[in-house]
Every structure is written in C-alpha cells, then in structure tokens.
Design an enzyme around this catalytic site. Structure first.
Site, PDB file in Angstrom:
ATOM      1  N   ASP A 101      -9.654  27.716 -24.311  1.00 39.69           N
ATOM      2  CA  ASP A 101      -9.983  28.853 -22.994  1.00 39.69           C
ATOM      3  C   ASP A 101      -9.463  28.613 -21.696  1.00 39.69           C
ATOM      4  OD1 ASP A 101     -11.590  26.470 -22.057  1.00 39.69           O
ATOM      5  OD2 ASP A 101     -13.372  27.073 -22.598  1.00 39.69           O
ATOM      6  N   ASP A 157     -20.333  22.090 -28.759  1.00 39.76           N
ATOM      7  CA  ASP A 157     -21.675  20.569 -27.845  1.00 39.76           C
ATOM      8  C   ASP A 157     -22.095  22.271 -26.976  1.00 39.76           C
ATOM      9  OD1 ASP A 157     -19.777  20.335 -26.013  1.00 39.76           O
ATOM     10  OD2 ASP A 157     -21.220  19.257 -26.307  1.00 39.76           O
ATOM     11  N   ARG A 163     -23.726  20.492 -32.382  1.00 38.82           N
ATOM     12  CA  ARG A 163     -22.293  20.165 -33.218  1.00 38.82           C
ATOM     13  C   ARG A 163     -22.371  20.837 -34.944  1.00 38.82           C
ATOM     14  NH1 ARG A 163     -18.411  17.875 -29.024  1.00 38.82           N
ATOM     15  NH2 ARG A 163     -19.518  17.041 -28.151  1.00 38.82           N
TER      16      ARG A 163
END
Lengths: 174, 309
Positions: A101, A157, A163
């Site tokens: 990101d 997560d 997860r």
C-alpha cells in the site's frame, strides 16, 4: 468494534489467481536462482499456496520487519526483526508480500536487500493498493488491485485476528 | 564534564579491528578487556572458568538461564569498573558492552562492520581458508552472536541507536580508523551537545499534529524528508509580484516527490485542489501526491494514529 464486511475475493478467486501467478513466475524464473523471501506474517498463507503452484526449483526463506505502530515505543527506526537465513549474493530474489500500500516498508526492504548484491529483486504481492501509495514502487506480480479499503483474511489481519479467513473481505468498523 | 573512560567495541567477525585496537591501546596506555581477560580475572577471583565457558556456549545456543544471565552481566560490569578505577582508558571488546554501559556517560560505543566480501577476503587471507569455509564460518559466528545477544539482552546488536559511531572497515584504512578513535579519546570528554551547539536543524513548526506524525513515520522508515522547503508561485500581478502561491507540506528528496496532506473533506477543499491543478500546469515536471480527507485518515489509521485533531 469491527466486523467482517463485504467479501472482495473468494477462496476460489484467490486459488485461481495464485495458480496463474505461479505459472507466470515459473516461466519467468526458469534457469534462474530463485529465492522467495516471504515477508512475515501476513504473506505466509499466500506464499505457501504460491509455492505449490511454482514448478521450478526455488529456495524459500522468511523475513520480518518491525512496522511503525507495532510497538508502544515508536521513537526508533525500522529494523529487520527476523533476517533471511540464506545469502542472496548473486541470486534472484522475489519478495512475497500480502499487500503493498504505502510502499514504505517495501521501500526499506528493497534498499536493505539491495546492499547484499543479489542479481535481481522483484516484488510479488497478493494485493496492490496503489491509492495509498506514498513511495512509488514497481510491483512485478500482483494478485489483485484494490481501492483504499482496510482488508482482512487470507493472512491479512486486524490486531492479529482474521488471518485464517479463507477469503479476503473489507473490515468494517462501527 | 566527564572523561571518556570506556570504549566498547562491537565488531563483525572477520575484521582486523582487534589488532587496530591493540595498537591504539598501546599508544594511549589503555587496557583491553576481552572474553579471555575477563575469564582470567574471574579465575583469579576463584570462579570456575570451565563452567562459565560452558554456560556462555549455552547462551550462544539460546538457553536462557535468568540467574546466570544476571550473574554474568554483573561479572562483566564489576571487572570493567575495577579497571576504570585504575585511571586508564578501557577498551572492552564484545561482551555486550554497548548494552551493559549504554547509559554511562563515561562510555563511548563503537560498532565495526564490514561487507561480506571484505570479511571473506580477510579470513581467506589471514587464515588461508577457502572462500566456502570462510563464508560458512561467518554465517555460524553471526548466528551465534545474534542468539547470544538476544538471549542475554533481548535485543539485537544491530540496533544503530546503541552506538555513538559505526565504522565500515572496508571504507577506511587501519590508520584512518586509528585516527578516528584517537580523536574520540583526545576529546577526553563525553559530552552531549545541545542541538544549537551542533548547528542541527530545528524541529519544524508543523501546522498540525498529523503532519508531525507523518514526519515520524517517514523517519521511522528511513525516508529523508524536508518540511515545506519550497513555495511555488502560481499567480503574478502585472508588476511581477507573486499574488498566489502554494507550499506543499513535505518534500522527499530521494524520490523527488512532494506530498500535501490535509484532513479537510473534499467538498471544502476546492481551493486547495485548484491550486494543485495550477501547480501541475505551471510545473509539469513536479511530482506531487495529495492525501486528504478519509483517505488520509485511513493512512494514519494504518499506523495506529487516530483521533488526532
């Protein structure tokens, strides 16, 4: 509080895309010294499934990086908390990420690994979120591109939870 | 002012720093304390050195015996302090001196590193080892060292904040390293300078707390940044005076990138968007990224920064 929101990618979507990525990587790295550097912890699920779809020899190793906000004391600087065990000198390293990101962590990791003189460094990520990118980093293999959502599942997560979800969903907070 | 009395040396396996320190120590009539000397001292005090060595090996394997760990640290501290009282400069090689004497103002901590290629070359030349064997040895020693410090101090010796000085052995000659360390000793004062004395840049006056947090994030990830370093003129009157300008919040020199941050919602930031559009028209080569509103909040939230107004 948070909850699991809309499912973006189902288990089947993920399996299909990983199979394609595995084939692409197998072709591109044929006759090369491939080292898969899995970035802990988020990329573990992706890496394991990806390796099952890579049909050429490779070495699998793991690396972990302290991220901002993970410790109460943020006065320090980023550092590797679990280094690769193997020497990557002259090897072809493929960094495996769960999500790219901002590019901040990955930018540090690439700079760090480059000092070890591998033959090549490329990046493979399950999810790419270019809308949040601060540092422009080229992603060589990407599973899916997503808008600026906070997502969970399949290794990703929220406060260490979710997860193990077999799909990728938007995290909703309320 | 406190004189520097102790120089701790942390070093990569496969460098000749011990020999360099030996030369410096002779010049300044210093004392070198290393693992062997500490064992000798403990033997004189009546301790069973064989048992100590066995316990040390266990530390290198990650066996954590809290009682032994505390005793071990105390032994090293006590012996070093005993020598410090003798009024000579002490060079402590290894043993976690950078941790044990971290906050002592009479100490100076040096880490000597070297690239792998240098270390292999050093070992093959000095000990006539094959390159493969040298590499194997380096890996083995690095691994033991990592485990040793993690077990003993729950920390990694690689943390740069532990040191006053980090020297790349491959970058300097032995003589240059001698000169650097001698310069430190010559200072004879372990003083912490104020930012003014060091002509350090002053902390920028951030417009708001989130900008400061953003700067901290960049610093954490070792991204160099400058705060509002440049103002871009956007409009001029007929006399050539600048009547409108724009100053992006951050500049990242390594990426030649400007960043503008704002928590304003899109509907109330039309003015800013207009300015950025003008900026892009007038300076097409400038790279600028804008993070605003919800997007910026999400970005901050990713790094655990919330509810900052």
């Amino acid at each position: 509080m948070e909850k699991i929101g809309k499912i973006l990618f189902t288990k089947e979507d993920i399996e299909k895309r990983i199979k394609e990525l595995g084939e692409e990587i197998s072709l591109d790295y044929k006759d090369k010294d491939l080292i898969l550097a899995c970035v802990l912890k988020g990329a573990v699920y992706f890496t394991v499934d990806l390796t099952r779809n890579i049909k050429i020899p490779f070495i699998l190793d793991f690396i972990s990086i302290l991220s901002y906000g993970s410790s109460k004391n943020n006065q320090g600087i980023v550092r590797i908390t679990k280094d690769l065990d193997i020497n990557i000198l002259g090897k072809d390293v493929l960094i495996i990420e769960d999500i790219v990101d901002t590019g901040l962590t990955l930018s540090y990791l690439i700079r760090n690994l480059q000092t070890r003189n591998p033959r090549s460094i490329k990046v493979c990520t399950l999810l790419d979120c270019p809308g949040r990118r601060i540092i422009d980093i080229e992603v060589d293999y990407k599973g899916f591109e997503i808008p600026n959502y906070y997502v969970i599942g399949y290794g990703l997560d929220y406060k260490e939870k979710y997860r193990n979800l077999p799909f990728i969903a938007i995290l909703e907070e309320f | 002012m406190v004189k520097i009395r102790l120089i701790t040396i942390s070093r990569d396996f496969g460098t000749d720093i011990d020999e360099i320190i030996n030369k410096i120590s002779k010049k300044v009539y210093g004392e070198i304390l290393d693992r062997k000397r500490i064992h000798e001292e403990l033997a004189l005090e009546g301790y069973d050195v064989q048992e100590l060595e066995n316990k040390e090996k266990e530390l290198e394997k990650g066996v954590r015996d809290p009682n032994f760990i505390e005793t071990y640290k105390e032994h090293v501290r006590r012996i070093v302090k005993k020598y410090i009282e003798k009024d000579s400069i002490i060079f402590l090689l290894g043993r976690g001196g950078q941790f044990l004497f971290k906050d002592e103002n009479y100490s100076f901590h040096i880490n000597v590193i070297a690239p792998l290629s240098y270390r292999i070359k050093f070992l093959t030349n000095k000990f006539l080892l094959s390159e493969e064997k040298a590499l194997e040895l380096i890996r083995e020693k690095d691994f033991s060292r990592e485990i040793f410090y993690n077990t003993l101090f729950l920390n990694s010796w690689k943390d740069p904040s532990l040191y006053h000085l980090i020297i790349d052995r491959s970058f300097f000659t032995a003589e240059e390293i001698e000169a650097i360390i001698e310069k430190v000793i010559e200072r004879q004062e372990s003083k912490i300078y104020t930012p003014e004395q060091l002509s350090l840049p002053q902390k920028p006056k951030f417009a708001n707390k989130t900008e400061e947090e953003f700067a901290k994030i960049l610093t954490f990830y070792q991204i160099r940044w400058e705060y509002e370093p440049r103002t871009f003129p956007l409009e001029w009157d007929n006399d050539g005076n600048v009547v409108e300008s724009f100053t992006p919040d951050f500049y990242l020199p390594d990426f030649d990138l400007y960043i503008e941050l704002t928590l304003q919602r899109p509907r109330v930031m039309g003015e800013k968007l207009k300015k950025i559009k003008k900026l892009k028209n007038l300076y097409p080569d400038i790279k600028i990224k804008l993070f605003y509103g919800k997007e910026y909040e999400k970005l901050l939230s990713k790094y655990g920064i919330k509810e900052i107004k």
